[in-house]
Write an enzyme that holds these catalytic residues in place. Sequence first.
Site, PDB file in Angstrom:
ATOM      1  N   LYS A  12      -3.804  -9.641  -5.095  1.00 15.43           N
ATOM      2  CA  LYS A  12      -3.428  -8.233  -5.211  1.00 15.43           C
ATOM      3  C   LYS A  12      -3.900  -7.669  -6.546  1.00 15.43           C
ATOM      4  O   LYS A  12      -4.073  -8.393  -7.521  1.00 15.43           O
ATOM      5  CB  LYS A  12      -1.908  -8.071  -5.116  1.00 15.43           C
ATOM      6  CG  LYS A  12      -1.328  -8.561  -3.803  1.00 15.43           C
ATOM      7  CD  LYS A  12      -1.744  -7.674  -2.659  1.00 15.43           C
ATOM      8  CE  LYS A  12      -1.115  -8.120  -1.367  1.00 15.43           C
ATOM      9  NZ  LYS A  12      -1.831  -7.659  -0.208  1.00 15.43           N
ATOM     10  N   CYS A  13      -4.061  -6.358  -6.568  1.00 15.38           N
ATOM     11  CA  CYS A  13      -4.456  -5.614  -7.762  1.00 15.38           C
ATOM     12  C   CYS A  13      -3.540  -5.996  -8.926  1.00 15.38           C
ATOM     13  O   CYS A  13      -2.329  -6.082  -8.737  1.00 15.38           O
ATOM     14  CB  CYS A  13      -4.360  -4.123  -7.456  1.00 15.38           C
ATOM     15  SG  CYS A  13      -4.871  -3.060  -8.804  1.00 15.38           S
ATOM     16  N   PRO A  14      -4.082  -6.229 -10.103  1.00 15.87           N
ATOM     17  CA  PRO A  14      -5.460  -6.038 -10.548  1.00 15.87           C
ATOM     18  C   PRO A  14      -6.299  -7.322 -10.547  1.00 15.87           C
ATOM     19  O   PRO A  14      -7.386  -7.347 -11.092  1.00 15.87           O
ATOM     20  CB  PRO A  14      -5.270  -5.543 -11.986  1.00 15.87           C
ATOM     21  CG  PRO A  14      -4.108  -6.365 -12.477  1.00 15.87           C
ATOM     22  CD  PRO A  14      -3.185  -6.481 -11.253  1.00 15.87           C
ATOM     23  N   ASP A  39      -7.616  -6.845  -0.949  1.00 16.86           N
ATOM     24  CA  ASP A  39      -6.827  -5.850  -1.680  1.00 16.86           C
ATOM     25  C   ASP A  39      -7.410  -4.456  -1.449  1.00 16.86           C
ATOM     26  O   ASP A  39      -8.562  -4.208  -1.799  1.00 16.86           O
ATOM     27  CB  ASP A  39      -6.819  -6.176  -3.171  1.00 16.86           C
ATOM     28  CG  ASP A  39      -6.078  -5.154  -4.007  1.00 16.86           C
ATOM     29  OD1 ASP A  39      -5.266  -4.398  -3.441  1.00 16.86           O
ATOM     30  OD2 ASP A  39      -6.317  -5.109  -5.220  1.00 16.86           O
TER      31      ASP A  39
END
Length: 74
Positions: A12-14, A39
């Site tokens: 997932k981000c980042p 993502d």
Amino acid sequence: MDDGVYDLRGLKCPHPAIKTEKRLRGMPSGAVLTVETTDPLAIIDIPHLCNEQGHILVASEKTERGHRFIIRRG
């Protein structure tokens, strides 16, 4: 010259952008990296990373399970 696929699916981000930046930093100028992500924010983060760091986003395409980016290190 393609230096392989960097599988960042499930992150997932980042994290996809951070890991892509670190991988590119260790590669010679002109090397090509293919990045696979799931993502949804990567479609914003990866092109932004390329623009900020002077890399060339050769291709950005939707895949069955996420997104694929082909980047040439600047």
